[in-house]
Motif scaffolding. Structure first.
Motif, PDB file in Angstrom:
ATOM      1  N   LYS A  16      13.262   7.840   6.099  1.00 40.87           N
ATOM      2  CA  LYS A  16      12.134   8.560   5.477  1.00 40.87           C
ATOM      3  C   LYS A  16      10.914   8.618   6.400  1.00 40.87           C
ATOM      4  O   LYS A  16      10.324   9.669   6.594  1.00 40.87           O
ATOM      5  CB  LYS A  16      11.695   7.880   4.169  1.00 40.87           C
ATOM      6  N   THR A  17      10.544   7.447   6.927  1.00 41.70           N
ATOM      7  CA  THR A  17       9.333   7.399   7.750  1.00 41.70           C
ATOM      8  C   THR A  17       9.535   8.177   9.049  1.00 41.70           C
ATOM      9  O   THR A  17       8.662   8.957   9.461  1.00 41.70           O
ATOM     10  CB  THR A  17       8.956   5.919   8.011  1.00 41.70           C
ATOM     11  N   THR A  18      10.693   7.989   9.658  1.00 43.44           N
ATOM     12  CA  THR A  18      11.035   8.750  10.866  1.00 43.44           C
ATOM     13  C   THR A  18      10.934  10.249  10.593  1.00 43.44           C
ATOM     14  O   THR A  18      10.372  11.014  11.385  1.00 43.44           O
ATOM     15  CB  THR A  18      12.494   8.416  11.286  1.00 43.44           C
ATOM     16  N   PHE A  39       2.717   5.953   1.757  1.00 46.44           N
ATOM     17  CA  PHE A  39       2.660   5.331   0.425  1.00 46.44           C
ATOM     18  C   PHE A  39       3.298   3.953   0.410  1.00 46.44           C
ATOM     19  O   PHE A  39       3.382   3.318  -0.642  1.00 46.44           O
ATOM     20  CB  PHE A  39       3.374   6.230  -0.609  1.00 46.44           C
ATOM     21  N   ASP A  40       3.776   3.507   1.540  1.00 40.54           N
ATOM     22  CA  ASP A  40       4.500   2.237   1.574  1.00 40.54           C
ATOM     23  C   ASP A  40       3.505   1.079   1.691  1.00 40.54           C
ATOM     24  O   ASP A  40       3.464   0.369   2.700  1.00 40.54           O
ATOM     25  CB  ASP A  40       5.496   2.234   2.733  1.00 40.54           C
ATOM     26  N   VAL A  41       2.713   0.891   0.632  1.00 40.04           N
ATOM     27  CA  VAL A  41       1.667  -0.134   0.636  1.00 40.04           C
ATOM     28  C   VAL A  41       2.316  -1.519   0.735  1.00 40.04           C
ATOM     29  O   VAL A  41       3.272  -1.816   0.039  1.00 40.04           O
ATOM     30  CB  VAL A  41       0.815  -0.020  -0.651  1.00 40.04           C
ATOM     31  N   ARG A  44       3.296  -0.759   5.712  1.00 39.77           N
ATOM     32  CA  ARG A  44       2.599  -0.026   6.775  1.00 39.77           C
ATOM     33  C   ARG A  44       3.483   0.218   7.988  1.00 39.77           C
ATOM     34  O   ARG A  44       3.556  -0.582   8.900  1.00 39.77           O
ATOM     35  CB  ARG A  44       1.375  -0.828   7.205  1.00 39.77           C
ATOM     36  N   ASN A  45       4.066   1.356   8.002  1.00 42.78           N
ATOM     37  CA  ASN A  45       5.084   1.646   8.982  1.00 42.78           C
ATOM     38  C   ASN A  45       4.799   2.901   9.761  1.00 42.78           C
ATOM     39  O   ASN A  45       5.019   3.001  10.954  1.00 42.78           O
ATOM     40  CB  ASN A  45       6.384   1.877   8.199  1.00 42.78           C
ATOM     41  N   LEU A  46       4.293   3.891   9.018  1.00 41.59           N
ATOM     42  CA  LEU A  46       4.103   5.218   9.573  1.00 41.59           C
ATOM     43  C   LEU A  46       3.130   5.203  10.757  1.00 41.59           C
ATOM     44  O   LEU A  46       3.320   5.925  11.738  1.00 41.59           O
ATOM     45  CB  LEU A  46       3.579   6.128   8.453  1.00 41.59           C
ATOM     46  N   CYS A 118       4.102  13.173   1.936  1.00 39.34           N
ATOM     47  CA  CYS A 118       3.998  11.829   1.372  1.00 39.34           C
ATOM     48  C   CYS A 118       5.245  11.031   1.723  1.00 39.34           C
ATOM     49  O   CYS A 118       6.348  11.344   1.254  1.00 39.34           O
ATOM     50  CB  CYS A 118       3.858  11.907  -0.152  1.00 39.34           C
ATOM     51  N   ASP A 119       5.069  10.019   2.555  1.00 36.44           N
ATOM     52  CA  ASP A 119       6.183   9.149   2.947  1.00 36.44           C
ATOM     53  C   ASP A 119       6.344   8.073   1.871  1.00 36.44           C
ATOM     54  O   ASP A 119       5.512   7.185   1.736  1.00 36.44           O
ATOM     55  CB  ASP A 119       5.860   8.521   4.319  1.00 36.44           C
ATOM     56  N   SER A 120       7.418   8.180   1.108  1.00 34.89           N
ATOM     57  CA  SER A 120       7.620   7.288  -0.039  1.00 34.89           C
ATOM     58  C   SER A 120       8.166   5.934   0.384  1.00 34.89           C
ATOM     59  O   SER A 120       8.922   5.840   1.346  1.00 34.89           O
ATOM     60  CB  SER A 120       8.610   7.952  -0.998  1.00 34.89           C
TER      61      SER A 120
END
Ligand SMILES: Nc1ncnc2c1ncn2[C@@H]1O[C@H](COP(=O)(O)OP(=O)(O)OP(=O)(O)O)[C@@H](O)[C@H]1O
Ligand SMILES: [Mg+2]
Length: 271
Positions: A16-18, A39-41, A44-46, A118-120
């Motif tokens: 997803k993030t990729t 959105f990955d609270v 934090r990856n993006l 939106c990166d879920s």
């Protein structure tokens, strides 16, 4: 008004993030204004994938809680001035995302960007439902394996019931992005076939992204693969996916095979 796209999956670690970073950068390269929202609270990856981790000062939770303005939290990409990132908080937990806060932030982003991606987070809990809530379009990221397909099917159920569109009786536009596709594993019969995935999920195919070391290399460089290595196989597949997202009817080729799928054919089955 911009279009809100959620990149979602159910299962974790499917890409997803990729994909959020790669698609966002590909859209922004075409001159459109793009905001990618993490959105990955808690994780934090993006920001890492986009090479912006050292620039994070404020994040989505700060904006929602009124501690920072949206303009203070948005980070402009170093390479593309039309690409922006709204990072997630690494230190807070996901309960800090409120439905009202998310609505206000997405509403404001739609005013100034052509695309809000939106990166879920993984799963089907609060974080994932908040990420999809205001979407106009959903990209369901799936790997060609049973557990991933099963979780994507659950996510499709949520997209059709828990979103603002669903509540208004409107149909959510949904697309399947098949990622980490390996021609050699397909040949050995270790993966589900593309036709089988399409049969189960029954949503139109946006693209097939091959499993590739280029994705890891790009991530290590802190750049979306569509910027780090624009001629690589995954980048080309993401560029084609973006064309389809914009409405072009381009055949989808399976990596390593001559056969191709026509979007129109699968569009017929669109849910
Ligand atoms: N096409 C690909 N080829 C090779 N590796 C890939 C590909 N796509 C993603 N990956 C790798 O898979 C891992 C998971 O990818 P990513 O972080 O994008 O998944 P995710 O769905 O966002 O995960 P999470 O659910 O934890 O948020 C990463 O190490 C990434 O580099
Ligand atoms: Mg992720």
């Amino acid at each position: 008004m911009g279009k809100v796209v959620v990149v979602t999956s159910g299962k974790g670690g499917v890409g997803k993030t990729t994909s959020s970073a790669a698609l966002g950068a590909a859209l922004a390269r075409g001159g459109e204004r793009v905001a990618v929202v993490d959105f990955d609270v808690g994780l934090r990856n993006l920001d890492l994938v986009m090479g912006a981790e050292r620039r994070v000062v404020y994040d989505l939770v700060n904006v929602i809680q009124g501690e920072a303005k949206l303009s203070q939290a948005l980070i402009r990409d170093k390479r593309l001035e039309t690409l922006h990132l709204l990072p997630a908080s690494q230190t807070r937990d996901k309960d800090n995302l409120t439905p009202e806060g998310v609505e206000a932030v997405i509403g404001a982003l739609k005013e100034s960007f052509d695309w809000v991606i939106c990166d879920s987070p993984a799963g089907i809990e609060r974080g994932a439902t908040l990420a999809m809530r205001h979407a106009d379009v959903a990209i369901v990221v799936t790997n060609p394996e049973v557990s991933s397909v099963r979780d994507s099917d659950r996510i499709i159920g949520l997209l059709d019931s828990k979103t603002v569109k669903a509540e208004n009786g409107e149909r959510m536009e949904k697309h399947l992005l098949l990622t980490r596709y390996s021609p050699s594993r397909a040949e050995r019969g270790d993966m589900l076939k593309v036709d089988d995935v399409l049969e189960i999920l029954s949503i139109p195919l946006l693209g097939i992204i091959p499993e590739s070391m280029d994705v890891l290399r790009a991530s290590n460089l802190g750049a979306p693969v569509t910027l780090a290595d624009e001629h690589s196989a995954p980048a080309l597949a993401y560029f084609d996916a973006v064309k389809r997202l914009r409405g072009e009817n381009l055949p989808v080729t399976i990596p390593g095979e001559k056969r191709s799928f026509f979007g129109k054919f699968f569009g017929r089955k669109a849910a």
